[in-house]
Each structure stands twice: as C-alpha cells, then as structure tokens.
Design an enzyme around this catalytic site. Structure first.
Site, mmCIF file in Angstrom:
data_model
loop_
_atom_site.group_PDB
_atom_site.id
_atom_site.type_symbol
_atom_site.label_atom_id
_atom_site.label_comp_id
_atom_site.label_asym_id
_atom_site.label_seq_id
_atom_site.Cartn_x
_atom_site.Cartn_y
_atom_site.Cartn_z
ATOM 1 N N GLY A 12 -12.171 -5.997 -8.808
ATOM 2 C CA GLY A 12 -12.770 -6.994 -9.691
ATOM 3 C C GLY A 12 -13.534 -8.050 -8.896
ATOM 4 O O GLY A 12 -13.086 -8.497 -7.833
ATOM 5 N N HIS A 28 -8.375 -5.697 -16.195
ATOM 6 C CA HIS A 28 -7.999 -4.420 -15.561
ATOM 7 C C HIS A 28 -8.496 -3.242 -16.398
ATOM 8 O O HIS A 28 -8.898 -2.202 -15.851
ATOM 9 C CB HIS A 28 -6.478 -4.310 -15.425
ATOM 10 C CG HIS A 28 -5.855 -5.369 -14.574
ATOM 11 N ND1 HIS A 28 -5.190 -6.451 -15.102
ATOM 12 C CD2 HIS A 28 -5.802 -5.516 -13.231
ATOM 13 C CE1 HIS A 28 -4.732 -7.210 -14.133
ATOM 14 N NE2 HIS A 28 -5.096 -6.674 -12.973
ATOM 15 N N GLN A 40 -11.318 -11.311 -1.853
ATOM 16 C CA GLN A 40 -10.669 -10.011 -1.613
ATOM 17 C C GLN A 40 -11.714 -8.893 -1.620
ATOM 18 O O GLN A 40 -11.719 -8.021 -0.746
ATOM 19 C CB GLN A 40 -9.617 -9.755 -2.693
ATOM 20 C CG GLN A 40 -9.032 -8.357 -2.651
ATOM 21 C CD GLN A 40 -7.893 -8.184 -3.629
ATOM 22 O OE1 GLN A 40 -6.763 -8.508 -3.304
ATOM 23 N NE2 GLN A 40 -8.157 -7.668 -4.814
ATOM 24 N N SER A 63 -7.122 -13.807 -16.441
ATOM 25 C CA SER A 63 -6.213 -13.762 -15.303
ATOM 26 C C SER A 63 -4.794 -13.641 -15.845
ATOM 27 O O SER A 63 -4.487 -14.194 -16.919
ATOM 28 C CB SER A 63 -6.338 -15.062 -14.493
ATOM 29 O OG SER A 63 -5.192 -15.251 -13.697
ATOM 30 N N SER A 64 -3.947 -12.939 -15.099
ATOM 31 C CA SER A 64 -2.532 -12.838 -15.518
ATOM 32 C C SER A 64 -1.896 -14.227 -15.562
ATOM 33 O O SER A 64 -0.894 -14.435 -16.226
ATOM 34 C CB SER A 64 -1.739 -11.977 -14.541
ATOM 35 O OG SER A 64 -2.506 -10.934 -14.042
ATOM 36 N N ARG A 65 -2.489 -15.183 -14.826
ATOM 37 C CA ARG A 65 -1.882 -16.523 -14.758
ATOM 38 C C ARG A 65 -2.220 -17.401 -15.956
ATOM 39 O O ARG A 65 -1.589 -18.440 -16.148
ATOM 40 C CB ARG A 65 -2.364 -17.248 -13.499
ATOM 41 C CG ARG A 65 -1.934 -16.562 -12.245
ATOM 42 C CD ARG A 65 -2.532 -17.253 -11.055
ATOM 43 N NE ARG A 65 -2.194 -16.556 -9.839
ATOM 44 C CZ ARG A 65 -2.538 -16.970 -8.642
ATOM 45 N NH1 ARG A 65 -3.246 -18.073 -8.505
ATOM 46 N NH2 ARG A 65 -2.205 -16.292 -7.580
ATOM 47 N N MET A 111 -1.697 -4.625 -9.352
ATOM 48 C CA MET A 111 -0.283 -4.997 -9.212
ATOM 49 C C MET A 111 0.383 -5.012 -10.591
ATOM 50 O O MET A 111 1.431 -5.634 -10.780
ATOM 51 C CB MET A 111 -0.161 -6.361 -8.534
ATOM 52 C CG MET A 111 -0.708 -6.337 -7.105
ATOM 53 S SD MET A 111 0.036 -7.534 -5.995
ATOM 54 C CE MET A 111 -0.436 -9.045 -6.776
ATOM 55 N N GLY A 112 -0.238 -4.364 -11.573
ATOM 56 C CA GLY A 112 0.350 -4.302 -12.912
ATOM 57 C C GLY A 112 0.112 -5.594 -13.687
ATOM 58 O O GLY A 112 -0.775 -6.372 -13.341
ATOM 59 N N ALA A 113 0.934 -5.812 -14.743
ATOM 60 C CA ALA A 113 0.731 -6.943 -15.674
ATOM 61 C C ALA A 113 -0.732 -6.928 -16.141
ATOM 62 O O ALA A 113 -1.440 -7.933 -16.066
ATOM 63 C CB ALA A 113 1.101 -8.271 -15.017
HETATM 64 O O1 PAF Z 1 -5.995 -7.608 -6.611
HETATM 65 C C1 PAF Z 1 -4.840 -7.136 -6.635
HETATM 66 O O2 PAF Z 1 -4.254 -6.888 -7.695
HETATM 67 C C2 PAF Z 1 -4.132 -6.847 -5.320
HETATM 68 O O3 PAF Z 1 -4.465 -7.778 -4.354
HETATM 69 C C3 PAF Z 1 -4.357 -5.426 -4.815
HETATM 70 C C4 PAF Z 1 -5.824 -5.161 -4.526
HETATM 71 C C5 PAF Z 1 -3.864 -4.423 -5.837
HETATM 72 C C6 PAF Z 1 -3.578 -5.208 -3.510
HETATM 73 O O4 PAF Z 1 -2.215 -5.416 -3.708
#
Ligand code: PAF
Length: 299
Positions: free
Chosen positions: A162, A41, A168, A200-202, A34-36
């Site tokens: 990740g 990443h 997830q 984490s982005s957070r 989702m970027g950032a």
């Molecule tokens: O982990 C993420 O960044 C998101 O949940 C993903 C897998 C890109 C789906 O939007």
C-alpha cells in the site's frame, strides 16, 4: 469458501504450484499483511487478483517489527473475518504461518539492515522497525515465490504494497532493487473514506471527535496536491499551519520529499512553481493514535 488456508511454507509451495498448473497460470501475486484487514487491504487483494492467475495473501503479525511486547500483544487479530474478506475478493491462498514456522531458530541472527532511509520519518520514532519489517518481507517474498513446472517458463511474480505506508514501500522497492529480488513491486493507492480519512486499522481507536479532527490531515495534503497540480509554489508552511490550528492534532512531521530517497525536496520547490515528482508525507498523533498519511505529487 473456495479460499484455502495453509500454515507451512512447504504447503504454500505445493498448493501454489498445484493451482498454477490447474489454471495453466503464468503469474503469481503475493500480498503481505498482518491481518485485521479492512477495505485498504481488500483493494490490495483486488488489484493482485486482477493482475495474476494465482494470488496468495500472507497474514503474519511479525514480532521483529514491534518495539514493545505490549504493542505486539495488543495488535488486533481476526483470522475468520480476514478469510471471508479475502474469499470475497477471489484470493486463492492464505498463508498464515506460526512464529516458529517463520523463525524456526528463534529471532534471526542475520537481518536486513534497512540503512539511512529508515532512520528518518517513521524510523526516527520506531528504531529498528524497518529492519524487522524488511527482514520479514524478504522471507515472505521467498516463501511466496512461484516455481516453474518441468518444461514451463517461470511464472511472473508480483508483490503488492500500500502507498499508505510510503516509507515501507520505498524501502521494499530499494531492497528489491539493491539485492536483486526477482519480483515486481506494485504500489496500490491509498483507500480513503468518503470524508478523506486514509483507512487504517488504528482508526477504530479514535473517538468521534478525534476522527473529525483527524480530517485536517487529508485536507492539508490536498492543499499541497492542488498547488502542485496548478504548478504553484507548494507553500508547505501554510498547510502545516492548517494542521497546527487543530488542537486535537499533534503534528510530528509534514514535509515534501523525493519519493525514491525520502530526502526533503530542495527549498526552492516550496517557493517556486512546483514541477516534477514529489511525495507530501506527514505523521500526527490524534488522541491515542499515531496516524500517517501522504499524497504523491506529479505535475
Ligand atoms: O505493512 C504491513 O502490514 C507489514 O509491515 C508487512 C509488510 C506485512 C510486514 O510485516
């Protein structure tokens, strides 16, 4: 910059086919994000680049997986910086579609139902989140799927997720297995800063004091890991107590689960010497931020 930015599914398909042909490639990797982007990443991209001839990273902030509109609005966006980071890692293509490109008819009427595995842990505090996440992952896996040029074999197809988002990851693996998606899911280990905090982005929203307090999370997980490696009882209670002793940290859950089903391991894995596979996972609120972390156990 050698990296190429595409915003439509049609361009993604034609450019990845062109690159595969140009490199005489036999594999394509997809890294959904989702970027950032941060070092975590970068590690996903690096792993994909090492294992595939053509690598696509998608950047799409998926409205379907956000509970409140305000959270979606607040989500950090940094396309230029993301492109530089991915270019430095040797990624070929960035797919950054608009919401209309991904959901042309508006919010989809048919979605992936993530099922009971999505109702616990993170799913318990974010109802519907994993349905939305799996729905977009299904679409992204389709968008990023390589085709075969005439007379050639279908390229291998891998997608990278990740270990940090353990629930997830487990759900994506289940979806791919249960619904026969022709893709191999590759799990990439958590990247931590030198003091142990999972990236984490957070983390950017933590004050210095909160960040220091948050270190108790990885320390507690390491305790469990050390006991598992030593085939000792995991003594989850004392690791939970360690977290509870930090006043700035509000623990939500901390358990040891089966990595495939996310069901808590039987009680006797806590009181008797640990053997086999497990996943210690936790979530806590520190200041304004909800943090998740985990450690796979294998002894
Ligand atoms: O982990 C993420 O960044 C998101 O949940 C993903 C897998 C890109 C789906 O939007």
């Amino acid at each position: 910059m050698a990296i190429q930015l595409v915003t439509t599914a049609a361009r993604l398909r034609s450019e990845s086919a062109r690159l595969l042909a140009q490199k005489s490639g036999s594999s394509q990797g997809l890294v959904p994000t989702m970027g950032a982007l941060h070092e975590g990443h970068a590690q996903l991209a690096r792993t994909a680049v090492a294992q595939n001839d053509v690598v696509v990273v998608s950047i799409f902030v998926n409205p379907l997986q956000f509970g409140e509109a305000a959270d979606l609005e607040r989500y950090p966006r940094s396309l230029e910086a993301d492109l530089s980071l991915l270019d430095a890692e040797g990624v070929d293509l960035v797919f950054a579609p608009s919401v209309e490109e991904v959901y042309p008819g508006g919010a989809p009427k048919v979605r992936i139902a993530a099922g009971p595995m999505a109702e616990k842990w993170e799913g318990a505090v974010r109802p519907g989140h994993f349905d939305g996440a799996l729905t977009v992952v299904a679409k992204l896996l389709h968008f990023g799927m390589p085709g075969a040029a005439a007379g050639t074999r279908l390229p291998a197809y891998r997608a990278y997720f990740g270990q940090k988002d353990a629930q997830q990851l487990a759900l994506v693996k289940r979806m791919v297995a249960d619904l026969n998606f022709p893709v191999e899911i590759v799990a990439v280990p958590i990247v931590r800063s030198a003091d142990g905090l999972a990236l984490s982005s957070r983390n950017r929203f933590l004050s210095a004091e909160e960040r220091e307090a948050a270190l108790v999370l990885s320390r507690a997980l390491r305790l469990i890991e050390e006991r598992a490696n030593a085939h000792e009882p995991l003594d989850l209670e004392s690791a939970q107590a360690l977290v509870a002793s930090q006043p700035l940290v509000d623990l939500d859950y901390f358990d040891v689960v089966d990595p495939g089903t996310l069901d808590p391991l039987a009680e006797n894995c806590r009181d008797t010497p640990f053997r086999g596979e497990g996943l210690a996972l936790l979530a806590a609120t520190v200041g304004p931020v909800r943090l998740i972390d985990n450690i796979p156990l294998n002894s």
